[in-house]
Design a protein around this motif. Structure first.
Motif, PDB file in Angstrom:
ATOM      1  N   GLN A  56       0.835  -1.206   0.000  1.00  0.00           N
ATOM      2  CA  GLN A  56       0.000   0.000   0.000  1.00  0.00           C
ATOM      3  C   GLN A  56       0.867   1.252   0.000  1.00  0.00           C
ATOM      4  O   GLN A  56       0.603   2.212  -0.746  1.00  0.00           O
ATOM      5  CB  GLN A  56      -0.899  -0.005   1.240  1.00  0.00           C
ATOM      6  CG  GLN A  56      -1.697   1.267   1.445  1.00  0.00           C
ATOM      7  CD  GLN A  56      -2.400   1.291   2.801  1.00  0.00           C
ATOM      8  OE1 GLN A  56      -2.692   0.250   3.388  1.00  0.00           O
ATOM      9  NE2 GLN A  56      -2.639   2.490   3.307  1.00  0.00           N
ATOM     10  N   THR A  57       1.919   1.243   0.789  1.00  0.00           N
ATOM     11  CA  THR A  57       2.833   2.385   0.835  1.00  0.00           C
ATOM     12  C   THR A  57       3.478   2.634  -0.526  1.00  0.00           C
ATOM     13  O   THR A  57       3.566   3.768  -1.003  1.00  0.00           O
ATOM     14  CB  THR A  57       3.929   2.144   1.892  1.00  0.00           C
ATOM     15  OG1 THR A  57       3.323   2.095   3.185  1.00  0.00           O
ATOM     16  CG2 THR A  57       4.974   3.248   1.873  1.00  0.00           C
ATOM     17  N   VAL A  58       3.936   1.568  -1.171  1.00  0.00           N
ATOM     18  CA  VAL A  58       4.603   1.711  -2.464  1.00  0.00           C
ATOM     19  C   VAL A  58       3.628   2.229  -3.517  1.00  0.00           C
ATOM     20  O   VAL A  58       3.975   3.098  -4.337  1.00  0.00           O
ATOM     21  CB  VAL A  58       5.226   0.368  -2.906  1.00  0.00           C
ATOM     22  CG1 VAL A  58       5.808   0.488  -4.310  1.00  0.00           C
ATOM     23  CG2 VAL A  58       6.306  -0.070  -1.922  1.00  0.00           C
ATOM     24  N   VAL A  59       2.380   1.731  -3.507  1.00  0.00           N
ATOM     25  CA  VAL A  59       1.381   2.199  -4.464  1.00  0.00           C
ATOM     26  C   VAL A  59       1.111   3.690  -4.268  1.00  0.00           C
ATOM     27  O   VAL A  59       1.067   4.467  -5.241  1.00  0.00           O
ATOM     28  CB  VAL A  59       0.071   1.395  -4.338  1.00  0.00           C
ATOM     29  CG1 VAL A  59      -1.053   2.066  -5.133  1.00  0.00           C
ATOM     30  CG2 VAL A  59       0.277  -0.031  -4.830  1.00  0.00           C
ATOM     31  N   LEU A  60       0.961   4.116  -3.032  1.00  0.00           N
ATOM     32  CA  LEU A  60       0.700   5.531  -2.766  1.00  0.00           C
ATOM     33  C   LEU A  60       1.879   6.395  -3.198  1.00  0.00           C
ATOM     34  O   LEU A  60       1.696   7.465  -3.791  1.00  0.00           O
ATOM     35  CB  LEU A  60       0.415   5.736  -1.276  1.00  0.00           C
ATOM     36  CG  LEU A  60      -0.920   5.181  -0.764  1.00  0.00           C
ATOM     37  CD1 LEU A  60      -1.002   5.296   0.750  1.00  0.00           C
ATOM     38  CD2 LEU A  60      -2.095   5.900  -1.410  1.00  0.00           C
ATOM     39  N   ARG A  61       3.084   5.939  -2.921  1.00  0.00           N
ATOM     40  CA  ARG A  61       4.263   6.702  -3.341  1.00  0.00           C
ATOM     41  C   ARG A  61       4.351   6.773  -4.861  1.00  0.00           C
ATOM     42  O   ARG A  61       4.709   7.814  -5.428  1.00  0.00           O
ATOM     43  CB  ARG A  61       5.534   6.068  -2.765  1.00  0.00           C
ATOM     44  CG  ARG A  61       5.627   6.220  -1.257  1.00  0.00           C
ATOM     45  CD  ARG A  61       6.965   5.826  -0.700  1.00  0.00           C
ATOM     46  NE  ARG A  61       6.958   5.957   0.757  1.00  0.00           N
ATOM     47  CZ  ARG A  61       8.028   5.933   1.527  1.00  0.00           C
ATOM     48  NH1 ARG A  61       9.227   5.776   0.990  1.00  0.00           N
ATOM     49  NH2 ARG A  61       7.931   6.064   2.838  1.00  0.00           N
ATOM     50  N   ALA A  62       4.011   5.672  -5.510  1.00  0.00           N
ATOM     51  CA  ALA A  62       4.033   5.662  -6.969  1.00  0.00           C
ATOM     52  C   ALA A  62       3.061   6.683  -7.540  1.00  0.00           C
ATOM     53  O   ALA A  62       3.392   7.436  -8.471  1.00  0.00           O
ATOM     54  CB  ALA A  62       3.683   4.258  -7.474  1.00  0.00           C
ATOM     55  N   LEU A  63       1.864   6.736  -6.996  1.00  0.00           N
ATOM     56  CA  LEU A  63       0.858   7.677  -7.501  1.00  0.00           C
ATOM     57  C   LEU A  63       1.293   9.121  -7.260  1.00  0.00           C
ATOM     58  O   LEU A  63       1.085   9.995  -8.122  1.00  0.00           O
ATOM     59  CB  LEU A  63      -0.492   7.404  -6.834  1.00  0.00           C
ATOM     60  CG  LEU A  63      -1.117   6.038  -7.170  1.00  0.00           C
ATOM     61  CD1 LEU A  63      -2.400   5.829  -6.363  1.00  0.00           C
ATOM     62  CD2 LEU A  63      -1.390   5.913  -8.661  1.00  0.00           C
TER      63      LEU A  63
END
Length: 344
Positions: free
Chosen positions: A71-78
């Motif tokens: 979840q953290t990586v997805v948010l950072r990616a966005l």
């Protein structure tokens, strides 16, 4: 307890930033000339994304909170994609990497906790297929009838300046390296030797085989081998030179390169800052935005970034954009554990 940062990784990231400064602002003696930093600094920057995600998610002992980490990586990616799109609006005529970088993060999410053997198979498969897909997709992008909603994703993935699927094998190899414990001298040696081997094969093929292209941003097999090998050579060499195995020599190298390492500890802040500085420089100078021919600007970017990073890191802590990114994307349970040894 949070393990100490790997100085070699921060220094490698700082060198990638300096390479980008040169690529963005240095004068070219010949319009067809290619600096050694062209393509290689951005691919080093991307390779370190795979390393960083591996370190962030537990290094050789992946974190137990895998769902939260994804979840953290997805948010950072966005957020990276959003910031990249904003920086594209700034009038510099620089090809922004951050939105592509965010796409690479998204592509790595389902791979993040796979076994190393599976990751290696995926990396090899993508290495073989992705450049072929990029060639096949180019007519789609070139067609005047292709809608922008199709062109943008295809450019992000295959045909753009930093094609995510074509570059993903080196990010995956960076993740494998992190999973193999980059604090071990044996791993560092393998990274260095593997990088040298990749350079010899990629650049060697371009030198002796007619029609093989390893030039910057060519998105060919030879470029990925050569420039990817260059990235791992730099990473492996710096990890060895700055590690504890060299004792006082390693400490001396870490001290000498501390300004570069400080820059590399806050890459998002420094990268975005240089885009704004370059734009401001040419606005103030009344120069056209497509002309980048100032070694003085390169020097000021390096000196200013190093001083800012050293002072900010010494008296404040994480870079301002890194701090914002962490606050927006990390659940409270992740904010206090051992994973944020590196940030992007």
């Amino acid at each position: 307890m949070t393990p100490p940062r790997l100085a070699g990784i921060d220094i490698a990231r700082g060198l990638a930033l300096i390479g980008m400064f040169i690529a963005h602002a240095a004068p070219y003696p010949d319009p067809d000339a290619e600096w050694i930093v062209d393509g290689r600094s951005s691919l080093l920057f991307a390779t370190l994304a795979g390393v960083s995600l591996g370190l962030m998610s537990g290094s050789a002992e992946p974190t137990a909170g895998r769902g939260r980490m994804r979840q953290t990586v997805v948010l950072r990616a966005l957020l990276l994609i959003l910031l990249g799109l904003v920086l594209w609006i700034v009038p510099t005529d620089i090809a922004i990497i951050l939105d592509y970088y965010g796409v690479m993060f998204l592509l790595l999410v389902p791979l993040l906790f796979l076994p190393r053997r599976v990751l290696a198979i995926v990396a090899v498969t993508l290495f073989v297929i992705a450049p072929l897909l990029a060639d096949a997709a180019q007519p789609i992008v070139d067609s005047a009838t292709t809608p922008a909603l199709v062109v943008v994703p295809v450019e992000w993935l295959l045909t753009g300046y930093y094609p995510a699927l074509v570059w993903l094998p080196v990010l995956i190899l960076g993740l494998i390296a992190a999973r193999s414990d980059l604090r071990r001298v044996g791993t560092q040696l393998l990274v260095l030797l593997g990088g040298i081997g990749g350079m010899l094969v990629g650049y060697g093929a371009a030198a002796v085989v007619l029609g093989v292209d390893a030039s910057a941003h060519s998105a060919t097999h030879a470029e990925i081998l050569g420039s990817g090998g260059f990235a791992f050579t730099v990473i492996g060499a710096l990890l060895l030179l700055t590690g504890p195995a060299l004792g006082a020599i390693g400490r001396g190298i870490r001290f000498a390169l501390a300004p570069v390492g400080a820059m590399g500890s806050m890459p998002l802040t420094i990268y975005a800052g240089q885009i704004l500085v370059i734009a401001s420089f040419f606005i103030a100078a009344g120069r056209p935005f497509v002309v980048y021919d100032s070694w003085a600007l390169v020097a000021w970017l390096i000196i200013g970034s190093a001083l800012f990073a050293l002072l900010w890191r010494r008296f404040v802590g994480p870079g301002p954009l890194e701090w914002v990114m962490r606050q927006l994307t990390s659940p409270p349970s992740l904010a206090t554990d051992r994973t944020p040894t590196t940030t992007t």
